[in-house]
Write a protein that holds these residues in place. Structure first.
Motif, PDB file in Angstrom:
ATOM      1  N   TRP A 126       0.696  -7.878  16.112  1.00 56.09           N
ATOM      2  CA  TRP A 126      -0.071  -8.867  15.355  1.00 56.09           C
ATOM      3  C   TRP A 126      -1.000  -8.185  14.364  1.00 56.09           C
ATOM      4  N   CYS A 174      -1.057 -19.027  15.899  1.00 59.45           N
ATOM      5  CA  CYS A 174       0.058 -19.105  16.828  1.00 59.45           C
ATOM      6  C   CYS A 174       0.144 -20.531  17.367  1.00 59.45           C
ATOM      7  N   VAL A 201      -4.898 -15.861  20.429  1.00 60.51           N
ATOM      8  CA  VAL A 201      -3.455 -15.592  20.422  1.00 60.51           C
ATOM      9  C   VAL A 201      -3.086 -14.642  21.555  1.00 60.51           C
ATOM     10  N   HIS A 215       2.972 -17.223  14.140  1.00 65.69           N
ATOM     11  CA  HIS A 215       4.139 -17.564  14.964  1.00 65.69           C
ATOM     12  C   HIS A 215       4.077 -19.046  15.253  1.00 65.69           C
TER      13      HIS A 215
END
Length: 167
Positions: free
Chosen positions: A48, A62, A76, A152
């Motif tokens: 990340w 995320c 996250v 994500h």
């Protein structure tokens, strides 16, 4: 331990640069899933974006199916830790993987076919993190240390009947 993959090793051949970028992004994406499978939280964190690369509070995002939007490395990372702690094993079989690189940003879309297991609930039903199929969108940014995950987003794949209302 999986490592973030460098996307900055461009050859002197400009025509080869997009293919090198694509390969580096695919390697970084694969490193994420391998780190999850092995339960290596440090490797997940390394993939990340770091605080040096982006505003930590708003820089990374995320979204896991059924969870609220998570912002910042702390939230996250905590979500991945919870997934790893509450899953006996996890494997990802990625299909339909597509990569689009535009300068310093890369988009990876794929289907995550997830094989995982958790403890059975009281009625004998499987726990909440027990596999399924998810369409995933992973957005990467090129940094001085290579391609790092910026965002994500996972969405469950609906199977027949899941999207129909009962009358």
């Amino acid at each position: 331990m999986a490592e973030a993959v460098s996307g900055n090793d461009r050859s002197n051949n400009p025509a080869a640069a997009p293919e090198l970028d694509r390969d580096a992004v695919l390697a970084a994406n694969q490193a994420l899933y391998e780190a999850l499978e092995t339960g290596d939280l440090e490797a997940v964190e390394a993939i990340w974006l770091g605080a040096a690369d982006a505003d930590d509070k708003n820089g990374v995002v995320c979204v896991h199916p059924g969870w609220p939007v998570l912002r910042g490395r702390a939230q996250v990372t905590r979500s991945y830790m919870l997934i790893m702690m509450n899953t006996e094993y996890i494997q990802f079989f990625l299909t339909d993987v597509e990569v689009e690189v535009q300068g310093d940003v890369a988009l990876v879309t794929c289907t995550e076919n997830i094989l995982s297991g958790g403890e059975a609930e009281e009625e004998g039903e499987l726990g909440p993190l027990v596999g399924g199929k998810v369409v995933s969108t992973n957005l990467f940014r090129r940094t001085a240390d290579g391609w790092r995950l910026w965002s994500h987003h996972g969405s469950p794949v609906l199977t027949s009947g899941d999207d129909e209302d009962e009358d």
